[in-house]
Write a protein that holds these residues in place. Structure first.
Motif: not given
Length: 827
Positions: A345-363
């Motif tokens: 599965y190629n995935l776009v995942q929603w992630v929660h953190r306590s502080t604002r931060g980056w998004s990633y495109g990897g694989g």
């Protein structure tokens, strides 16, 4: 006789020892069926056996010694952007095989960075034996069948496979290690499939000395429990054809040494990274594909964000259609029974953190060929709230009745989410950043876009075009160069040359991170978070919008019932609304126009920016540090009280003042002045100014830029005592920057010499004044210069810098907020 018996006894003892140590060549193992009787079988790629009584997981490894792909990942994370251990984080992929050594199976990673692409087996062996390989684990064999060895994989699964303890330690958040007593196989996510085997474990790290970041995201800081995932994956077959890397094509690469290369050719080989995409009807004509590229959206994403992510991801279908692939790119919601860590599965995942931060495109990429096996996007949920905050500062007008109309602000935030999804998915398709795209009418989603804010005819802020919609022309060009099916028998390099010529004919171009991220970089059109073809013109326009927003700022920027103190968090990104355009305009000074070129290209030679443009940029930059532009409006100062009980200061998103609980009116001007002047007198820029003037006297040199800066700042017309103090802050800031330049060993000798001359000139040209404040200011500068003449000045003896708040579209340039590489980093 006695001697013979002694020799026999010693021989017998040695044989017995050898058997116990696993060196016997005739070891007999029980069958796997016998050994696993009563266990729960999970058939698949590497058959699994679960022993409920012991809590052990047993792995059946094929005897064929074929290479497979192994990679660990983090199924559940810490929720701390600063530590970086996010849900869904992928670790590096390894091509491994299992080599039997006595009673052990050694999980061995081949060194694919060094190869010999040849049919000569001895030549290949010479390279393999010249470089180290890595044994990642040693398994004890417990049983066997005709085709498999059975090993206990429990200890392997319970290791700190993503090196979480080191990540915690690097961020000074404590010293931790795996506690086996609090760790166990996590059976619900331990699964098997025909071409991949997935094992998951609950891992508890115990330790002491927990830092603030760690304490804020764990219920009990002494025990940090996460879940680690292990994937064993069948490698792709040989039906994939690698494509050679071209720096002009705007596609990422894998590289390696090929020692079978003829001496007269480059030894380093580079293949681009891309998904496998095969047409049903090969050739350049449009055709459907055998297997489409499908991306799945995390169903844990809330609406309306989920729909925005699906829409933004779907934009890429247009790029593949333009490249001749019909229905080749699809977007779906991840099925409920699917495992997000599953390689299929190629995935776009929603992630929660306590502080604002980056998004990633990897694989995950096959390092042998560059074929992308799994695309993985990680999007931080707090990012959308920052975009909403920016829109709030720009246009919010919350009524006293409590009536709320958030539609325009939500529209802007969701438009950004569509663009962000497309951007990060673009990385997983193989594309790097293209930071010159904003100068070509927002030609790529692979740029970092600042919201394009406009002013309507009636003087109102207009956000209707804040973010572009859809794939850009560059994105289509890049996908075409990466994936296009060229005519049979054609020369691939010649086809790429044609495509490069075609996009340059359309006035498109490609420049990436090394050309844009460094504060001292040279290209006048390659920046992060900027807009417009003319950086200076856009800076002047942004300053006008900033002034309008500052004039209109009121308590109506927050909703009824909210503490007035949080107005500061809305105000900060408005006050610093020009921050990235300042960066962009500074690169015009001593700027150089250039392209990525190969020999044979009909490209212009690198050329300096016109002298008039450079001086216009200097004027625009100096205007940003005028007291009129730096002062905080009096009505804003009157609105922001100290924080109330229960609302602690948000040190990252607000100004770090010197006045205690009260809002400090002098810190914002200091932050903004440091921002502009640090860009202007960056050591590389200063050195280029020296060099460009030496090569062409019509171009400004460092002495001219310093002289104009000193004169302009010293002649600022301060109308109030507040503005007078701001001018003194700017003068001290300029002094700091010139001292920093003078003491910087990375600057050229002449740049440092001129900086020292400028320091003295600044002091000598200060306007005379009899006020106590001005006299103290001049005495301070004189004392600093006298100290500098005696010995180098340490930062502690200089005026302390003020930290810049992180309140911007993604964050500051600091480690905490900007990644590198939000890029295609895992391979």
């Amino acid at each position: 006789m006695k001697k013979t018996l002694l020799i026999f006894a010693v021989t017998l003892i040695l044989l017995t020892i050898s058997r116990h140590d696993g060196f016997s060549q005739s070891t007999t193992y029980p069958t796997i069926a016998e050994f696993t009787k009563g266990m729960e079988e999970k058939p698949g790629f590497f058959p699994l056996q679960w022993d409920e009584n012991t809590g052990k997981i047993w792995l059946a490894i094929p005897k064929n010694n074929e290479e497979i792909l192994y990679y660990p990942s983090l199924a559940s994370g810490l929720g701390s952007n600063d530590i970086g251990l996010d849900r869904g984080r992928l670790s590096g992929a390894h091509v491994v095989h299992f080599r039997k050594a006595g009673k052990k199976l050694l999980m061995t990673e081949r060194n694919y960075a060094y190869r010999a692409i040849t049919d000569n087996a001895m030549e290949q062996k010479a390279v393999e034996e010249s470089f180290a390989e890595s044994v990642l684990w040693g398994f004890e064999i417990s049983a066997q069948s005709d085709t498999h060895y059975l090993v206990d994989a429990t200890d392997f699964a319970l290791q700190d496979a993503v090196d979480a303890a080191s990540a915690i330690r690097r961020r000074n958040q404590g010293n931790y290690h795996v506690d086996p007593k609090r760790s166990a196989i996590y059976l619900p996510r331990t699964k098997n499939f025909p071409e991949n085997t997935e094992i998951e474990a609950t891992i508890t790290l115990t330790g002491s000395g927990a830092g603030g970041y760690l304490r804020s995201v764990t219920p009990t800081a002494e025990a940090v429990t996460v879940r680690m995932h292990h994937s064993f994956v069948k490698l792709p077959d040989d039906g994939y054809t690698p494509r050679l890397f071209d720096p002009r094509a705007g596609v990422n690469a894998v590289s390696f040494y090929d020692f079978a290369t003829p001496i007269n050719e480059p030894i380093v080989k580079r293949y681009i990274r891309r998904h496998r995409l095969i047409k049903k009807n090969p050739g350049p004509a449009p055709s459907e594909v055998l297997t489409p590229i499908v991306y799945y959206i995390d169903p844990g994403t809330p609406e309306p964000i989920r729909s925005a992510l699906m829409e933004g991801t779907e934009w890429w279908a247009e790029a593949f259609e333009a490249a001749g692939f019909i229905n080749a790119f699809q977007v779906k919601l991840l099925p409920e029974d699917a495992d997000p860590m599953d390689v299929r599965y190629n995935l776009v995942q929603w992630v929660h953190r306590s502080t604002r931060g980056w998004s990633y495109g990897g694989g995950i990429t096959d390092p042998r060929t560059g074929e992308i096996i799994k695309g993985k996007v990680t999007l931080g949920s707090l990012r959308v709230r920052q975009d909403f905050l920016i829109a709030q500062g720009l246009i919010a007008d919350y009524l006293e009745t409590g009536e709320v109309n958030d539609v325009e602000m939500l529209d802007m935030a969701l438009a950004r989410m569509r663009q962000l999804a497309a951007h990060e998915v673009g990385h997983t398709l193989g594309l790097p950043h293209n930071y010159i795209a904003s100068a070509h009418d927002r030609a790529s989603v692979m740029d970092y876009p600042h919201p394009l804010v406009k002013m309507s005819d009636n003087g109102q802020i207009d956000l209707s075009d804040a973010y572009d919609s859809g794939i850009g022309e560059w994105d289509k060009a890049a996908i075409n160069m990466a994936y296009a099916d060229f005519p049979e028998g054609s020369d691939e390099q010649q086809e790429i040359d044609k495509l490069v010529t075609a996009y340059r004919t359309k006035e498109l171009d490609f420049l990436s991170d090394q050309d844009a991220r460094p504060a001292g970089s040279a290209h006048p059109s390659t920046h992060l978070w900027d807009n417009g073809a003319d950086a200076v013109q856009e800076l002047n326009r942004v300053m006008e919008i900033r002034q309008q927003v500052m004039n209109d700022f009121s308590e109506k920027k927050i909703k009824m019932g909210q503490p007035m103190a949080i107005l500061e968090e809305v105000f900060v990104p408005m006050y610093l609304f020009h921050r990235y355009q300042v960066d962009a305009a500074s690169k015009v000074i001593a700027g150089v126009n250039y392209q990525y070129t190969l020999r044979g290209d009909q490209s212009p030679s690198p050329s300096p920016v016109d002298a008039t443009e450079q001086l216009n940029a200097l004027d625009a930059l100096l205007a940003t540090v005028s007291p009129e532009n730096l002062q905080v409006p009096a009505k804003v100062l009157a609105l922001i009280p100290p924080r109330p009980y229960g609302y602690y200061a948000n040190d990252r998103e607000t100004f770090q003042g010197k006045t205690g609980l009260t809002f400090d009116p002098l810190t914002p001007p200091k932050v903004a002045a440091e921002m502009t002047l640090s860009f202007l007198f960056h050591p590389q820029r200063a050195s280029r100014l020296v060099a460009q003037h030496a090569m062409d006297e019509s171009l400004p040199g460092l002495s001219e830029v310093m002289a104009k800066t000193i004169t302009t700042i010293n002649r600022f017309d301060a109308q109030t005592a507040y503005q007078e103090e701001i001018v003194r802050i700017v003068q001290k800031t300029l002094l700091n920057q010139l001292i920093t330049l003078y003491q910087n060993g990375q600057a050229s000798a002449q740049a440092r010499a001129l900086a020292f001359s400028g320091i003295k000139s600044l002091n000598e040209s200060l306007p005379a004044s009899g006020t106590p404040e001005q006299m103290a200011h001049q005495t301070y500068i004189e004392n600093v210069i006298q100290a500098l003449e005696q010995e180098p000045i340490t930062p502690s003896k200089m005026l302390p810098t003020a930290p810049t708040p992180d309140g911007s579209p993604i964050g500051s340039e600091s480690y905490q907020w900007l990644a590198p590489v939000c890029d295609f980093t895992v391979h």
